[in-house]
Design a protein around this motif. Structure first.
Motif, PDB file in Angstrom:
ATOM      1  N   ALA A 124       0.833  -1.175   0.044  1.00  0.00           N
ATOM      2  CA  ALA A 124       0.127  -0.224  -0.079  1.00  0.00           C
ATOM      3  C   ALA A 124       0.839   1.256  -0.039  1.00  0.00           C
ATOM      4  O   ALA A 124       0.347   2.380  -0.132  1.00  0.00           O
ATOM      5  CB  ALA A 124      -0.915   0.075   1.231  1.00  0.00           C
ATOM      6  N   VAL A 125       2.088   1.128   0.398  1.00  0.00           N
ATOM      7  CA  VAL A 125       2.989   2.290   0.330  1.00  0.00           C
ATOM      8  C   VAL A 125       3.210   2.900  -1.008  1.00  0.00           C
ATOM      9  O   VAL A 125       3.225   4.233  -1.059  1.00  0.00           O
ATOM     10  CB  VAL A 125       4.519   1.828   0.753  1.00  0.00           C
ATOM     11  N   GLY A 126       3.272   2.110  -2.012  1.00  0.00           N
ATOM     12  CA  GLY A 126       3.245   2.874  -3.317  1.00  0.00           C
ATOM     13  C   GLY A 126       4.593   3.637  -3.641  1.00  0.00           C
ATOM     14  O   GLY A 126       6.017   3.263  -3.386  1.00  0.00           O
ATOM     15  N   PHE A 127       4.359   5.046  -4.019  1.00  0.00           N
ATOM     16  CA  PHE A 127       5.375   5.831  -4.418  1.00  0.00           C
ATOM     17  C   PHE A 127       6.243   6.094  -3.245  1.00  0.00           C
ATOM     18  O   PHE A 127       7.454   6.696  -3.497  1.00  0.00           O
ATOM     19  CB  PHE A 127       4.670   7.319  -4.869  1.00  0.00           C
ATOM     20  N   ARG A 128       6.065   5.952  -1.932  1.00  0.00           N
ATOM     21  CA  ARG A 128       7.040   6.206  -0.881  1.00  0.00           C
ATOM     22  C   ARG A 128       8.226   5.421  -1.229  1.00  0.00           C
ATOM     23  O   ARG A 128       9.271   5.785  -0.691  1.00  0.00           O
ATOM     24  CB  ARG A 128       6.053   5.799   0.423  1.00  0.00           C
ATOM     25  N   HIS A 129       7.957   4.200  -1.728  1.00  0.00           N
ATOM     26  CA  HIS A 129       9.285   3.522  -1.998  1.00  0.00           C
ATOM     27  C   HIS A 129      10.399   4.355  -2.671  1.00  0.00           C
ATOM     28  O   HIS A 129      11.514   4.413  -2.711  1.00  0.00           O
ATOM     29  CB  HIS A 129       9.166   1.959  -2.824  1.00  0.00           C
ATOM     30  N   VAL A 130       9.713   4.900  -3.787  1.00  0.00           N
ATOM     31  CA  VAL A 130      10.598   6.037  -4.697  1.00  0.00           C
ATOM     32  C   VAL A 130      11.286   6.860  -3.808  1.00  0.00           C
ATOM     33  O   VAL A 130      12.490   7.137  -3.945  1.00  0.00           O
ATOM     34  CB  VAL A 130       9.936   6.624  -5.724  1.00  0.00           C
ATOM     35  N   ASP A 149       7.424  22.356  -3.513  1.00  0.00           N
ATOM     36  CA  ASP A 149       7.625  20.988  -3.743  1.00  0.00           C
ATOM     37  C   ASP A 149       8.008  20.525  -2.856  1.00  0.00           C
ATOM     38  O   ASP A 149       7.681  19.039  -2.383  1.00  0.00           O
ATOM     39  CB  ASP A 149       8.249  20.819  -5.066  1.00  0.00           C
ATOM     40  N   VAL A 150       9.385  20.625  -2.225  1.00  0.00           N
ATOM     41  CA  VAL A 150      10.005  20.184  -1.149  1.00  0.00           C
ATOM     42  C   VAL A 150       8.995  19.934   0.196  1.00  0.00           C
ATOM     43  O   VAL A 150       8.990  18.913   0.850  1.00  0.00           O
ATOM     44  CB  VAL A 150      11.530  20.697  -0.901  1.00  0.00           C
ATOM     45  N   TYR A 154       8.020  16.759   1.881  1.00  0.00           N
ATOM     46  CA  TYR A 154       8.170  16.298   3.138  1.00  0.00           C
ATOM     47  C   TYR A 154       6.845  15.978   4.037  1.00  0.00           C
ATOM     48  O   TYR A 154       6.744  15.169   4.658  1.00  0.00           O
ATOM     49  CB  TYR A 154       8.913  17.487   3.759  1.00  0.00           C
ATOM     50  N   ARG A 155       5.793  16.964   3.776  1.00  0.00           N
ATOM     51  CA  ARG A 155       4.361  16.613   4.495  1.00  0.00           C
ATOM     52  C   ARG A 155       3.882  15.456   4.053  1.00  0.00           C
ATOM     53  O   ARG A 155       3.142  14.751   5.087  1.00  0.00           O
ATOM     54  CB  ARG A 155       3.611  17.785   3.851  1.00  0.00           C
ATOM     55  N   LYS A 156       4.065  14.897   2.730  1.00  0.00           N
ATOM     56  CA  LYS A 156       3.041  13.641   2.676  1.00  0.00           C
ATOM     57  C   LYS A 156       4.271  12.336   2.704  1.00  0.00           C
ATOM     58  O   LYS A 156       3.525  11.246   3.008  1.00  0.00           O
ATOM     59  CB  LYS A 156       3.058  13.589   0.932  1.00  0.00           C
ATOM     60  N   PHE A 157       5.292  12.452   3.206  1.00  0.00           N
ATOM     61  CA  PHE A 157       6.149  11.275   3.116  1.00  0.00           C
ATOM     62  C   PHE A 157       7.119  11.044   4.445  1.00  0.00           C
ATOM     63  O   PHE A 157       7.638  10.132   4.734  1.00  0.00           O
ATOM     64  CB  PHE A 157       7.125  10.975   2.015  1.00  0.00           C
TER      65      PHE A 157
END
Length: 520
Positions: A124-130, A149-150, A154-157
């Motif tokens: 479920a993590v998805g783009f967090r791996h990137v 953007d930074v 930061y807020r999302k990950f």
């Protein structure tokens, strides 16, 4: 009574299975409740190497009763739930030989369920791996005007954003240690600034200027536009039409433009790319290192924040274009307006306010989104004057008030206004909406005008201001008096003394409007 009967039937079937199991480990026993639900079933299976009964077709309440029967009457049988598929849990009754085997079984089930939950989270993590990979490999992140953007990344990950930028950068730098802002690079050299003098430093403009062969489809003879780094692009016929400046604001194409601008800018600055060099080595290049982790903090005054140290400094290499385009922001001079008619644009809002308070009364209008604007007045007193006049016109709501130039902003009855402090209060709410007008409504704002000396959020209206304050009608007389004196030169002799009642001013405005219509 139904629970008692069900428990007795289950205990009888389990006892029958348990007795047969002690004599023959390969026995099979099925239990079908034809009187209640033909799908209810107890079927012999194995968990690892242990005999077990698989339970299917039972309700959660019935499963609780089965677990209770097992715990009270069968010491060597354990009720467990194991993950058999991604989102499927199988209840089992497992036979154990002794207490040690029972403890081992419970540990095996716990470990297996934990692995299953970790797999669910991992999938479920998805783009967090990137993001994690970019962070662990300490890749050089290249963006264009990318402080926001930074902050979003930061807020999302990584975690909640702190209230101060200085606190944010120390934590962000641990995760993304090397960041380059191409907008900073474009303003770092007198030669680059000279080449960009006729165009903005927006991403699409910089891309068209530095890479015209890709952006515009022709080879430029201009020395500044001559590409120093060759960029090879391979696309299919379907996407070939999108490889032009018209595809801006598509995430993939914006990233491509940013990479091209970065490569060309580095080449103009004399920064060399070495084959197979790592991001860390490139970020520590002697010429590039002084630009790493320097991001524009404010698009208005072009302050630069250093993500390595947290220090905010004035821009010594700022674009004169931006400095001339935007005036200095004075928060005490700002009025926040939202809910106005959708047909109005920032220029039209400025015009209707300037007709009332003077041509030079409004210095700038900033659009926050399509529902909200910031209006910055030349003087802080005009903020109070505007709010008082708006409230008075809406309170009167008569045919004469409609003739006021400000009425086009109030048309529809949904226009709200307040000072900048109110904006900060609304944005501090944990509620988050796409548009500010929705945000204000979500936090419970019901009033339409919030005067400077009224700080009660969610109030129905501004009515009582206290005995020591001017009445709204007298305050409106004062505001309208100033408006009339600015627009009527014949009243200049007694400008400082003469006072008009609200009715006289509105009559004057009405006569002026009739005369204007007759003239046209």
């Amino acid at each position: 009574m139904a629970d008692v009967l069900f428990s007795e039937r289950i205990k009888s079937r389990m006892k029958e299975w348990h007795e047969k199991l002690l004599h023959d480990r390969n026995c099979e026993l099925q239990f079908n409740e034809s009187t209640n639900d033909s799908k209810q079933q107890l079927q012999t299976t194995f968990y690892r190497t242990r005999p077990a009964l698989a339970l299917s077709g039972f309700t959660p309440h019935q499963l609780r009763l089965i677990r209770q029967v097992t715990r009270n009457h069968f010491e060597d049988i354990v009720y467990v739930c194991v993950n058999v598929q991604k989102s499927c849990v199988q209840p089992l009754l497992v036979y154990t030989d002794c207490n040690t085997d029972k403890d081992l079984l419970l540990k095996e089930v716990e470990d297996e369920n934990r692995r299953g939950e970790e797999l669910k989270i991992h999938s479920a993590v998805g783009f967090r791996h990137v993001i994690d990979l970019l962070s662990s490999e300490q890749k050089l992140i290249v963006g264009h005007n990318c402080f926001l953007d930074v902050a979003h990344i930061y807020r999302k990950f990584f975690g909640q954003l702190p209230f101060a930028a200085e606190e944010f950068v120390s934590s962000a730098n641990k995760h993304l240690p090397y960041i380059i802002d191409t907008k900073v690079l474009l303003n770092s050299s007198d030669i680059l600034k000279y080449w960009m003098r006729k165009s903005k430093t927006s991403l699409s403009s910089a891309f068209a200027r530095l890479c015209p062969e890709i952006a515009l489809g022709y080879v430029s003879t201009d020395l500044a536009s001559k590409a120093c780094v060759k960029v090879e692009v391979q696309v299919d016929d379907v996407r070939a039409s999108s490889w032009n400046a018209g595809a801006k604001h598509e995430a993939g194409y914006d990233a491509f433009m940013t990479g091209c601008v970065f490569a060309q800018t580095c080449s103009h600055l004399g920064i060399k790319f070495h084959p197979r060099s790592s991001s860390e080595i490139l970020a520590r290049d002697e010429m590039l290192e002084k630009y790493v982790n320097r991001l524009f903090l404010s698009w208005n005054n072009l302050d630069i924040i250093n993500l390595s140290t947290g220090r905010v400094t004035g821009n010594s290499v700022g674009s004169t274009y931006c400095k001339n385009q935007y005036s200095k922001i004075l928060f005490e001079n700002i009025v926040l307006i939202w809910g106005f008619p959708h047909k109005l644009r920032a220029r039209e809002i400025k015009e209707c306010i300037s007709k009332v308070f003077g041509l030079t009364s409004v210095t700038s209008v900033y659009a926050l989104d399509k529902t909200t604007v910031f209006v910055q007045f030349k003087e802080a007193q005009l903020v109070s004057d505007f709010l008082v006049l708006k409230e008075t016109l809406e309170r009167n709501d008569d045919p004469i008030s409609v003739l006021n130039p400000l009425w086009s902003l109030l048309e529809g009855g949904n226009t709200c206004a307040a000072d900048y402090e109110t904006y900060k209060e609304i944005c501090s709410s944990p509620v988050s909406k796409a548009y500010f007008s929705d945000q204000a409504r979500a936090v419970g704002i019901k009033w339409k005008t919030r005067l400077l000396n009224s700080k009660v959020p969610g109030q129905e209206g501004i009515r009582k201001q206290g005995a020591s304050n001017l009445s709204l009608e007298n305050a409106a007389d004062s505001v309208l008096d100033k408006t009339n004196m600015k627009s009527n030169k014949s009243a200049s002799d007694d400008m400082n003394r003469r006072r008009f009642s609200c009715g006289e001013i509105l009559d004057s405005l009405c006569a002026h409007e009739v005369e204007r219509v007759r003239t046209y």
